[in-house]
Design an enzyme around this catalytic site. Sequence first.
Site, PDB file in Angstrom:
ATOM      1  N   ASN A  15       0.830  -1.212   0.000  1.00 35.13           N
ATOM      2  CA  ASN A  15       0.000   0.000   0.000  1.00 35.13           C
ATOM      3  C   ASN A  15       0.860   1.256   0.000  1.00 35.13           C
ATOM      4  O   ASN A  15       0.531   2.242  -0.674  1.00 35.13           O
ATOM      5  CB  ASN A  15      -0.961  -0.005   1.185  1.00 35.13           C
ATOM      6  CG  ASN A  15      -2.171  -0.866   0.903  1.00 35.13           C
ATOM      7  OD1 ASN A  15      -3.041  -0.489   0.128  1.00 35.13           O
ATOM      8  ND2 ASN A  15      -2.202  -2.053   1.501  1.00 35.13           N
ATOM      9  N   HIS A 107      -8.324  -1.169   5.740  1.00 33.52           N
ATOM     10  CA  HIS A 107      -8.650  -2.458   6.365  1.00 33.52           C
ATOM     11  C   HIS A 107      -9.201  -3.393   5.284  1.00 33.52           C
ATOM     12  O   HIS A 107     -10.091  -2.999   4.517  1.00 33.52           O
ATOM     13  CB  HIS A 107      -9.693  -2.230   7.459  1.00 33.52           C
ATOM     14  CG  HIS A 107     -10.015  -3.462   8.237  1.00 33.52           C
ATOM     15  ND1 HIS A 107      -9.190  -3.958   9.232  1.00 33.52           N
ATOM     16  CD2 HIS A 107     -11.068  -4.310   8.159  1.00 33.52           C
ATOM     17  CE1 HIS A 107      -9.722  -5.063   9.723  1.00 33.52           C
ATOM     18  NE2 HIS A 107     -10.860  -5.297   9.096  1.00 33.52           N
ATOM     19  N   VAL A 142     -10.667   0.256  17.889  1.00 28.03           N
ATOM     20  CA  VAL A 142      -9.980  -0.402  16.767  1.00 28.03           C
ATOM     21  C   VAL A 142     -10.936  -0.627  15.582  1.00 28.03           C
ATOM     22  O   VAL A 142     -12.053  -1.124  15.769  1.00 28.03           O
ATOM     23  CB  VAL A 142      -9.385  -1.752  17.245  1.00 28.03           C
ATOM     24  CG1 VAL A 142      -8.774  -2.511  16.070  1.00 28.03           C
ATOM     25  CG2 VAL A 142      -8.337  -1.512  18.319  1.00 28.03           C
ATOM     26  N   ASP A 143     -10.496  -0.246  14.386  1.00 28.33           N
ATOM     27  CA  ASP A 143     -11.247  -0.471  13.138  1.00 28.33           C
ATOM     28  C   ASP A 143     -12.674   0.055  13.224  1.00 28.33           C
ATOM     29  O   ASP A 143     -13.631  -0.605  12.820  1.00 28.33           O
ATOM     30  CB  ASP A 143     -11.261  -1.981  12.784  1.00 28.33           C
ATOM     31  CG  ASP A 143      -9.853  -2.519  12.561  1.00 28.33           C
ATOM     32  OD1 ASP A 143      -8.986  -1.756  12.118  1.00 28.33           O
ATOM     33  OD2 ASP A 143      -9.629  -3.711  12.835  1.00 28.33           O
TER      34      ASP A 143
END
Length: 201
Positions: A15, A107, A142-143
Amino acid sequence: MGARVAVLASGKGSNLQALLDDPAVRPSISLVVSDREAPGALLRAEDAGVATIFLDPGAHEGRAGYDRALLDVLGVENIEHIALAGFMRILSAELVRAYEGRLLNIHPALLPSFPGAHPVRDALEWGVKVTGVTVHFVDEEVDHGPIVLQETVAIEPGDDAESLHARIQEVEHRLYPLAVRLLVEGKLKVEGRAVHVLDDA
Ligand code: GRF
């Protein structure tokens, strides 16, 4: 684009490479930080002539201590925005607050489905027919933060975690440069959980 972006990465850095390969994004990538000594990501940054820092978790006391050292580095380098790209550490609340609205993560699943460290495997094991990619702002959970961009990836018969992740990464490499560009150009407006893109990309 005058913005200064730090990319934080622990792994192979594909990425990061996609960000470096985008001519509209590349000039704003000022620093790559890793918590591992020689992952692919740092080598890719060196090849591109971008400053790199290995910040050793063993040299700092706990998450708070590590992230304070990280904040110092980001401050010294005048970093305005952060893009997490496979950074395998949970960030402290202090760091997240310091970069609120300026900190993105990518993600490999359609959040809020399959948060955590094994989203590709988890999606396969659940038997979903469609998974995908999420780019989101980072908040203290988180996320969890507001979603900037999402795109689906169909699960095909015979897929394993490797084949599925490879197709997910093709999408990641398109979505992340777009999201980072929108961020540094000031085109993302957050209203509660909704993220509005102010202009055409
Ligand atoms: C990506 O799949 C990303 O979504 C996740 O970690 C992986 C990093 O891959 N957060 P790479 O190091 O960028 O190739």
